[in-house]
Design an enzyme around this catalytic site. Sequence first.
Site, PDB file in Angstrom:
ATOM      1  N   LEU A 361     -14.420 -35.425   5.065  1.00  0.00           N
ATOM      2  CA  LEU A 361     -15.736 -35.968   4.724  1.00  0.00           C
ATOM      3  C   LEU A 361     -16.365 -35.240   3.546  1.00  0.00           C
ATOM      4  CD1 LEU A 361     -17.159 -36.357   8.337  1.00  0.00           C
ATOM      5  CD2 LEU A 361     -16.220 -38.165   6.886  1.00  0.00           C
ATOM      6  N   GLY A 362     -16.013 -33.980   3.370  1.00  0.00           N
ATOM      7  CA  GLY A 362     -16.599 -33.206   2.284  1.00  0.00           C
ATOM      8  C   GLY A 362     -16.443 -31.727   2.543  1.00  0.00           C
ATOM      9  N   THR A 363     -17.010 -30.934   1.647  1.00  0.00           N
ATOM     10  CA  THR A 363     -16.953 -29.480   1.764  1.00  0.00           C
ATOM     11  C   THR A 363     -18.367 -28.923   1.722  1.00  0.00           C
ATOM     12  OG1 THR A 363     -14.815 -29.438   0.664  1.00  0.00           O
ATOM     13  CG2 THR A 363     -16.015 -27.362   0.787  1.00  0.00           C
ATOM     14  N   GLY A 364     -18.720 -28.135   2.717  1.00  0.00           N
ATOM     15  CA  GLY A 364     -20.030 -27.509   2.763  1.00  0.00           C
ATOM     16  C   GLY A 364     -19.917 -26.026   2.482  1.00  0.00           C
ATOM     17  N   VAL A 369     -15.331 -30.231   6.096  1.00  0.00           N
ATOM     18  CA  VAL A 369     -15.801 -31.032   7.223  1.00  0.00           C
ATOM     19  C   VAL A 369     -14.931 -32.273   7.312  1.00  0.00           C
ATOM     20  CG1 VAL A 369     -17.754 -32.209   8.286  1.00  0.00           C
ATOM     21  CG2 VAL A 369     -18.154 -30.216   6.823  1.00  0.00           C
ATOM     22  N   ASP A 475     -33.335 -24.329   6.039  1.00  0.00           N
ATOM     23  CA  ASP A 475     -32.649 -25.001   4.937  1.00  0.00           C
ATOM     24  C   ASP A 475     -32.813 -26.515   5.065  1.00  0.00           C
ATOM     25  OD1 ASP A 475     -31.213 -25.328   2.636  1.00  0.00           O
ATOM     26  OD2 ASP A 475     -29.278 -24.715   3.460  1.00  0.00           O
ATOM     27  N   LEU A 496     -28.366 -22.568  10.861  1.00  0.00           N
ATOM     28  CA  LEU A 496     -27.077 -22.001  10.465  1.00  0.00           C
ATOM     29  C   LEU A 496     -27.194 -21.024   9.303  1.00  0.00           C
ATOM     30  CD1 LEU A 496     -24.406 -24.859  10.706  1.00  0.00           C
ATOM     31  CD2 LEU A 496     -25.000 -23.099  12.362  1.00  0.00           C
TER      32      LEU A 496
END
Length: 613
Positions: A361-364, A369, A475, A496
């Site tokens: 889904l992507g990178t955090g 993820v 955040d 987090l």
Amino acid sequence: MSDNILEEIFIKRSQQKKKTSPLNYKERWFVLTQDKIAYYDFDSDKGKRKGLRGSVDLEKIRCVESVQPEPNSPPERMYAFQVIYDEGPLYIFAKTEDARAQWIKKLKEMVRFNKDLIQKYHPCFWADGLWLCCKQEVKQAMGCKVLDNKNGFTSKPSRRWGSRKPLPPTPTEPLILCMTVMAEYDYTPMTPQDLELRKDEEYTILEMSDQNWWKARDKYGKEGYIPCNYVVEAANGLERFHLRKCLCVVSQNKDGGFLVRDSSKAGKYTVSLFSKGGGETSGSCRHYNICTTTQGQFYLAEKHNFGTIPELINYHQHNAAGMVSRLKYIVSNRARPPSTAGLGYGVWEIDPRYLTFIKELGTGQFGVVKYGKWQGQHDVAIKMIKEGSMSEDDFIEEAKIMMKLRHENLVQLYGVCTKQRPIYIVTEFLSNGCLLTYLREGLTQHPTAVQLLEMCKDVSEGMAYLESQQYIHRDLAARNCLVDGNGSIKVTDFGLSRYVLDDEYTSSAGSKFPVRWSPPEVLLYCKFSSKSDIWAYGVLLWEVYTLGRLPYERLNNTEIVDQVSRGLRLFRPQLANEKVYSIMTSCWLEKADERPTFQELAMTVQDVLYELQ
């Protein structure tokens, strides 16, 4: 009086004065009834109670706990306890340990079903501008000691004793009940301990010792655990009609579609009715306040009074009786069942062998993820935490508390995989992805005013719940909200940022720090509180109404710190009217204490939303 449960003379500490002194401690006559704890002046010579000085409604209490005495406390202030509610802690000093224990026990029994019980509390006093236990300087700061689900507490072990095995939990007798509930959704058991639910069937609740999973019995005598947000009390028929979404959004142009919603007046209800009467082609919403007679009966039309709201609704489903239409269709925006707190009763540590990875889904900031399945059938999102990016031990302990947080506008934490590296965080999956991307790419080019404000309302309600649990996000931004298949918004990654191991992130000078969403007290002094989340919420509103533009897009981080500290604020977006912009600016007040709470913001957004209809 016969309705007084307990009464005793205690010392009370003033809640208004900032500095503590002997003048701030006064004897009051405390009285506990079924509804409230009140305190009075009294005549010590005659031993009589005098005028009421104040009270706290029991339904507003979030925690009752003892307080550790301050250093060098006089003998009369050794046995303190605190009653925590919306306005902060009420400090009371008993004369003996037995008296304190008696009041704490009774109060805990009476508030154990309150909706907003907190997860953490401060075991020491707030005095002279800081918490004596953890030295935090924000009065609204989250507590530093963890409470268990019985509203007692268990201490977090110190790092020095990390190798020491914790004591086993103290055995407690489960609360035995016999309440009848009706299932709103089907539920398929996930573990051998779970009980199957069939929509519209009735079940008997046997235990409520877990705040999210109740032990129940079906009509065949089979027992097991069910998710409590899948059922409503059978006697409370109002729940069938009571929804929180806007009628115009979900009515699907059905004439006579209706719902019962909370009124802007606390404890009151309004019927919202969609009608195409009077020759209207597009239809419109009409709102009718449910009134109460002096005898306590409910009515929408005079001379048609009823003992309960469900009886009133049932009558008007067959008779318009002065309204533009009879109530024909119950509007429902909950065709899909809500998320459960965990994937089944007692499921916390998830076996990675039951996870199937389907696509990235992507990178955090913590790593990749992925979208996947649990046990081959349940949609989940899996965060694969790259080593060295997170303080893992601290997070794992905190996650056990976070998993108990449950709200329709929060992304649900399902569990963790900690037996291997990297560790996984398993959460609810939302098909429409990140709100920021949705604003930029997923929305139509001309979103309606109701659509935009609905998004803001969803976030405010999720944050109001976190605020009630004394959780600080730190955040909050559009990138940390997700969109489900119905277009509803859920807040994710709350708290987090406390576990980030990244100097660039944790310093306001670094490029990764959320400077563009931070208030002056965070930029200058790193003082986080629920009020700094309020500021970030105002910026998130600005993101929504600009369809995802970057705040202060022409300024770099250093310039933002300087100019925001000098009073610079974001301009009014073209899509935002003056009322919406005034909500934003109320979040950006210089003094943190003057900013509204999320509960107040949620009510304000709701009122503006109903005006749009």
